[in-house]
Structures are given as C-alpha cells and as structure tokens.
Design a protein around this motif. Structure first.
Motif, short mmCIF file in Angstrom:
data_model
loop_
_atom_site.label_atom_id
_atom_site.label_comp_id
_atom_site.label_asym_id
_atom_site.label_seq_id
_atom_site.Cartn_x
_atom_site.Cartn_y
_atom_site.Cartn_z
N LEU A 1 -3.96 -8.40 2.19
CA LEU A 1 -4.07 -8.44 3.64
C LEU A 1 -5.11 -9.46 4.08
O LEU A 1 -4.87 -10.27 4.97
N SER B 1 0.82 -1.21 0.00
CA SER B 1 0.00 0.00 0.00
C SER B 1 0.85 1.25 0.00
O SER B 1 0.36 2.34 0.29
N LEU C 1 -0.31 4.44 -1.86
CA LEU C 1 -1.61 4.92 -1.39
C LEU C 1 -2.52 5.38 -2.52
O LEU C 1 -3.45 6.15 -2.29
N ASP C 2 -2.30 4.94 -3.74
CA ASP C 2 -3.26 5.25 -4.81
C ASP C 2 -4.27 4.10 -4.92
O ASP C 2 -4.22 3.16 -4.14
N LYS C 3 -5.17 4.18 -5.91
CA LYS C 3 -6.27 3.21 -5.96
C LYS C 3 -5.77 1.77 -6.11
O LYS C 3 -6.17 0.88 -5.39
N ASP C 4 -4.85 1.57 -7.07
CA ASP C 4 -4.34 0.22 -7.30
C ASP C 4 -3.66 -0.33 -6.06
O ASP C 4 -3.87 -1.48 -5.68
N ALA D 1 -3.38 -4.07 -1.69
CA ALA D 1 -3.04 -4.30 -0.29
C ALA D 1 -4.19 -4.93 0.46
O ALA D 1 -3.99 -5.83 1.28
N LEU D 2 -5.43 -4.46 0.18
CA LEU D 2 -6.59 -5.04 0.88
C LEU D 2 -6.74 -6.52 0.58
O LEU D 2 -6.91 -7.34 1.47
N LYS D 3 -6.66 -6.86 -0.72
CA LYS D 3 -6.80 -8.27 -1.09
C LYS D 3 -5.70 -9.10 -0.43
O LYS D 3 -5.96 -10.16 0.15
N ILE E 1 -4.02 0.49 -2.88
CA ILE E 1 -4.92 0.20 -1.77
C ILE E 1 -5.69 -1.09 -2.03
O ILE E 1 -5.83 -1.94 -1.16
N GLU E 2 -6.15 -1.24 -3.29
CA GLU E 2 -6.93 -2.44 -3.58
C GLU E 2 -6.08 -3.71 -3.47
O GLU E 2 -6.49 -4.70 -2.86
N ASP F 1 -2.67 -8.71 -8.34
CA ASP F 1 -3.20 -7.43 -7.85
C ASP F 1 -2.21 -6.74 -6.94
O ASP F 1 -1.99 -5.53 -7.04
N GLN G 1 0.64 -5.39 -9.00
CA GLN G 1 0.30 -4.24 -9.84
C GLN G 1 0.34 -2.95 -9.04
O GLN G 1 0.74 -1.90 -9.54
#
Lengths: 116, 464
Positions: free
Chosen positions: B150, B135, B138-141, B146-148, B143-144, B215, B218
């Motif tokens: 995590l 993350s 901290l842009d859209k890609d 990192a969430l997946k 964050i997404e 993801d 990326q």
C-alpha cells in the motif's frame, strides 16, 4: 502562480521525505496525504487565472466567459483524486489497526518480518 | 460494446456482496472474456465516446489491437482464477470475488482507455482492490505484505499523478492521441515522462522497484497471487509501452536494456536462494519481467514481437506454476520447500510442463518466445543473448528445486478438487499447444505490434 508551484514542490518533498524516512506507520500515511495534496495544489494552480471567474455559464457572463473563466478541468481532476485519496487513506488506516493488533507496535522496523 | 465489460464487472462486484453466489463472478469474467475475444477477432480498432463529446474534449476509450491483446490475457486469467477460487477460498468467499471483479475491471479499464487521467483512475481502482486482496487473510504475513504494497503503491501512484498534472499543464490536453501530436522532447516533458515511467515500473516490479512484490505475494491467497504475477505485471508493462508510444520514444533503448538485464539477473539469483515457494515464484516472475523489459527495450520490430510473445507466455507459465503449486499448498497448508512432500501425478506433470516452459526447453511455449528474444537481441548486442541464455539455465536450477517436492518417497498422496484441476490442465495444455504450434501465439502478437507501430492509424481513428 510561482508561489503556488514552489509551495506544492516543498509540500511534495516533505511528503516523500515523510513516507521514506519516518518509521511510524501513521506518520507515513500522513506523508502520503501531504504528497497527494501537493499534487492537488499543483493541479489547481495549473488551471488558475488572475482575476478569473468561476467556470459556470450564466446569462450575464457569456461574452467574457472564454477570456475570464478559470479552467474547470483540473478542479474535476482534483475532486476525483480526493475521492481516491480518501479511500486509500481509509484502507491504510484500517490495515494499520490490524497491524497494531498483530504486532502491538506501529514501528515499521519491528513489523518487518519478511525479508529477502 | 466494450465499455459494458467494465460496467458488468463493477456491477457484478456489488451483486456478489448482495447475493453471495459464485456464479455471478464466474459468469461476468467469462462474458467479458468472450466479448473481448470477439472484439479482437472482428474489429480493427474501436472507439467509445462517453457523453457524446468528440475527442480531445471528452473522455474516449480506444481499443486498438494492442490494448485488446492485453485485455484478452487479463480477462482470460481472471476467468480461470474465478474458477480456481471456488474451492480454494473457504471463508468470506463473496468478498474475495467482489475484490476480484473490481481488480479485473480496473485492469481492463487501464488497457482500454484512451485518456490518460481515466487511465490513472482505473489504475487506482486496480491498486486499491489489490491492497485489499493482499490483506484478505488478515494474518501477520498478509497485513505486513499489504502495508508495504500500500505505501509503495500509493507513492508510485502519486508519481503518475504528478506526471499527468505536468503533462496537462504543458499541453492542455489529456487525450493520448492529442498528446502524441502536442508533445516535444524538452526537459519539462521528459520530467513528466520519467515520473509516469517510474510509477509504472513500480507496478511491474522492475528492479530496483521490486521490494513490495515478494512480500505481497507471500501474504496473499494463491488465486490473487496468480493475478499479481500475471495480469498486474502485464498492465505495468502495458503502461510503460503506452507511455513510450505517446512520447514517440520506442527507441529509448539503453535504459530499458540495462534495467531489463539487471532485473533478469537479480531476480533469478534471488529466486534461487528462496526457501518459501511463493516467494520463489514471485522472484521468478520478476526475472521474466526482466526478459520482457529487455526485449521491448531493444526497440526493433523483432524485439517488440519477442517481448509481447513473452508477455503471453509469461502469463500462461506463471499462472500454471502458481495454480499447480497452489493445489499443493491447498492440500498441505505448508509453503516451505523443505517441508512439503506430496505425491500427485497430474500436478507433477503440470508443474514439470511449467518449469520446462519457464526454462525455455524446446517444444514448450517458453522456448518460442525465448528463441525470439535470443535472435532479436543478437541483432543488437550478442552479449545480451549470452546473459539471457545463462539466466535460462539458472531458471532451470530453481525449477528443479520446486519439482523436487514431488519426489520424496515419504510424501503422502493428495486429492485435489476438480474445479482447481481444470484451470491447471487448461493452462498446461495451452503451454504445449503454443510450444508445438508457435503461429497460434504469433497470430495474437503480430496484430498487437503492428497496431503499436502504426501510430498514424491510431491518431486518425481517435481524432477523426
């Protein structure tokens, strides 16, 4: 003993269910917490002993210590694991805040832009 | 001596945040690389007892040749990455370096520890710093991804913890050597084995547990991408092999061959259809992991040697490709294969070396390990060899897609800072060196395989 095992199993299943099925990010994180706590319950119940005493050697309990004291190792493991769980949850919530700022939603279906 | 490498890395992570000097991270990764190399050269097996407690009671670290082999690769890669990121990362560089040091410390701890819960703790240190590093922008890609990563990563870590809890409940010990003695092959033990195995399979992105990887890659900065496609994958495979070793299941062939072949095929096909170059490289890494899993799953000594050799080569090749493509992305800020067109001869040569090695063309290092895999699988089942050869051809196909970015006549010439070119050149040189002199790699790989197969030596050294 048996009842704690069953409880931890049920909690674990609820946790995995929450993480896999729920669409809301916060609910997923709650699911992760439930799952980890079920493992903690499992660990503690492994070290459990009926009518056990706390695993601290004092002057009065040296004779009965080995036969009565509960296993202290799982408790140490659980403490370590709680610390780890705390940092994972903190990081997850932090990233969730950033996700909400970017996407204006917590629905994982709508966040899912990268595919394939 | 060995334990100080991990202490050094963790301390330097905090020093990094306080003093914001790149040199701290570069120095600590280089120092740990040198210490690990020395240990590999001069020591057969080394144990460190923490707090003076004799195993199996206390925590013990065991650095056998297998663990040290993995540790050399990890620290080597992270040293090159530390050099590489001096120029690549522009803002908040000290934070990146702090995370990199923690990540390396976690990876190193996993490969050196001899206590299964200690392994879990280091595994989590590594995982948490990985989530943070994904993350980073901290842009859209980011964050997404990192969430997946995590959510899937924490789930898999929980599986490992359940497995460890079951093992402790069944045997009453956490020491790996002690576990080897006390384990039997009854259903409760095998449940624990399966749970831990699934956890590590998530980390090494074996299909069907691969969904997070492209993801995460990326979104992540390129230098961290190098670590994820090389060191993190390697540690997953290390964990799988260690667990098989603890359970005396080095002959658990069918499942590993099946998942290896599936990973190999699907990874290569998905790589072929990607447009984003980072995702393509992520899938190519998944495909190579398939080769390694299959080779280790063969269960024979030649299978293990070829698998470990491919671990070494996969690290060199993926790091080279990521680093050289990363230079292009650094200059153009563009990741779509359709839109990039550049001219740079050094990068062209380096990328070509990487692609040819990846496809297993003779005189490059990929050929050596793939040849070993072909011969090893031929002894077990010839159809595996056919699949492996066909997948190599597909690898060349998507490799050509990557290399085509350098051949567009309208491409503009780019200038790359020296600090980024040095790792690229070093990796390209190593690829050719190992391709021409294969016994250099074998001198690293063979001791590792011997250490893994010679279980009694491990047990007697640890338990005394």
């Amino acid at each position: 003993m048996l009842i704690t095992l069953i409880t931890s199993l049920v909690l674990g299943i609820i946790g995995v269910f929450c993480v896999v099925v729920k669409k809301n990010l916060i609910k997923k994180i709650v699911g992760l917490s439930i799952l980890t706590n079920s493992v903690h319950l499992l660990l503690i119940s492994i070290g459990f002993r009926p009518q056990g005493i706390a695993p601290i050697i004092t002057r009065s309990n040296q004779i009965i210590f080995a036969s009565k004291a509960v296993d202290p190792l799982p408790q140490a493991l659980v403490l370590t694991s709680i610390v780890i769980q705390l940092s994972v949850t903190a990081l997850a919530l932090g990233i969730t805040v950033m996700a909400f700022r970017h996407f204006k939603t917590l629905d994982t279906d709508k966040i899912n832009k990268l595919r394939g | 001596m060995l334990e100080y490498t991990v202490f050094l890395l963790i301390i330097s992570a905090f020093l990094m945040l306080a003093f914001k000097k790149d040199l701290i991270a570069i120095f600590s990764t280089a120092a740990s690389f040198i210490i690990i190399c020395m240990a590999f050269l001069f020591k057969n097996i080394e144990t460190v007892r923490f707090g003076g407690w004799a195993p199996p009671l206390g925590i013990v670290w065991v650095a056998d040749k297998f663990g040290l082999f993995i540790a050399i690769l990890i620290t080597g890669v992270s040293f090159l990455v530390a050099l590489y990121s001096t120029k690549y990362i522009k803002e908040k560089k000290h934070r990146f370096y702090a995370l990199l040091c923690l990540l390396t410390a976690g990876l190193l701890g996993v490969s050196l520890t001899g206590d299964i819960f200690n392994m879990y703790v280091f595994f989590e240190i590594m995982s948490i710093s990985s989530y943070a590093i994904v993350s980073f922008f901290l842009d859209k890609d980011a964050i997404e991804g990192a969430l997946k990563y995590l959510i899937i990563g924490s789930l898999s870590s929980s599986f490992i913890l359940i497995g460890i809890a079951l093992l402790y409940g069944l045997t009453g010990t956490l020491n790996m050597a002690d576990l080897v003695i006390k384990i039997s092959h009854t259903p409760p033990y095998l449940t624990a084995f399966g749970l831990i195995l699934i956890g590590f399979a998530f980390k090494s992105a074996i299909i069907p547990f691969h969904a997070w990887k492209p993801d995460a890659i990326q979104g992540t900065p390129i230098p961290a991408g190098i670590i994820f496609t090389t060191a993190s994958v390697t540690i997953g495979i290390y964990g799988i092999t260690r667990i098989m070793f603890i359970f005396n299941l080095l002959t658990l062939t069918t499942a590993f061959i099946f998942f290896g072949v599936v990973t190999m095929i699907i990874g290569a096909i998905l790589a072929l259809i990607q447009i984003n170059v980072k995702r393509m490289l992520a899938y190519s890494c998944i495909s190579q992991v398939g080769y390694i899993t299959m080779a280790i799953g063969l269960g024979t000594r030649s299978g293990l040697i070829s698998g470990f050799y491919h671990i070494l080569n996969n690290i060199l090749i993926e790091a080279l490709l990521f680093a050289s493509i990363g230079c292009v992305i650094y200059a153009t800020k563009e990741t779509s294969l359709d839109k990039i067109s550049v001219k740079n001869n050094t990068l062209l040569i380096a990328t070509s070396i990487g692609i040819l090695s990846l496809a297993g063309v003779p005189l490059f290092n990929g050929f050596v390990s793939k040849w070993l895999i072909y011969t090893a699988s031929l002894e077990v089942n010839p159809s595996l060899t056919v699949i492996a050869v066909v997948i190599s051809a597909i690898t060349l196909a998507y490799g050509v897609k990557i290399i085509s970015i350098f051949f567009n006549p309208s491409g503009k010439t780019i200038k790359i800072p020296k600090a980024m070119l040095v790792p690229v050149v070093v990796l390209a040189f190593l690829c050719i060196l190992i391709g021409i002199f294969p016994h250099i790699g074998l001198s690293l790989v063979e001791p590792a395989v011997n250490a893994l197969l010679n279980q009694n030596h491990y047990l007697t050294t640890v338990l005394g």
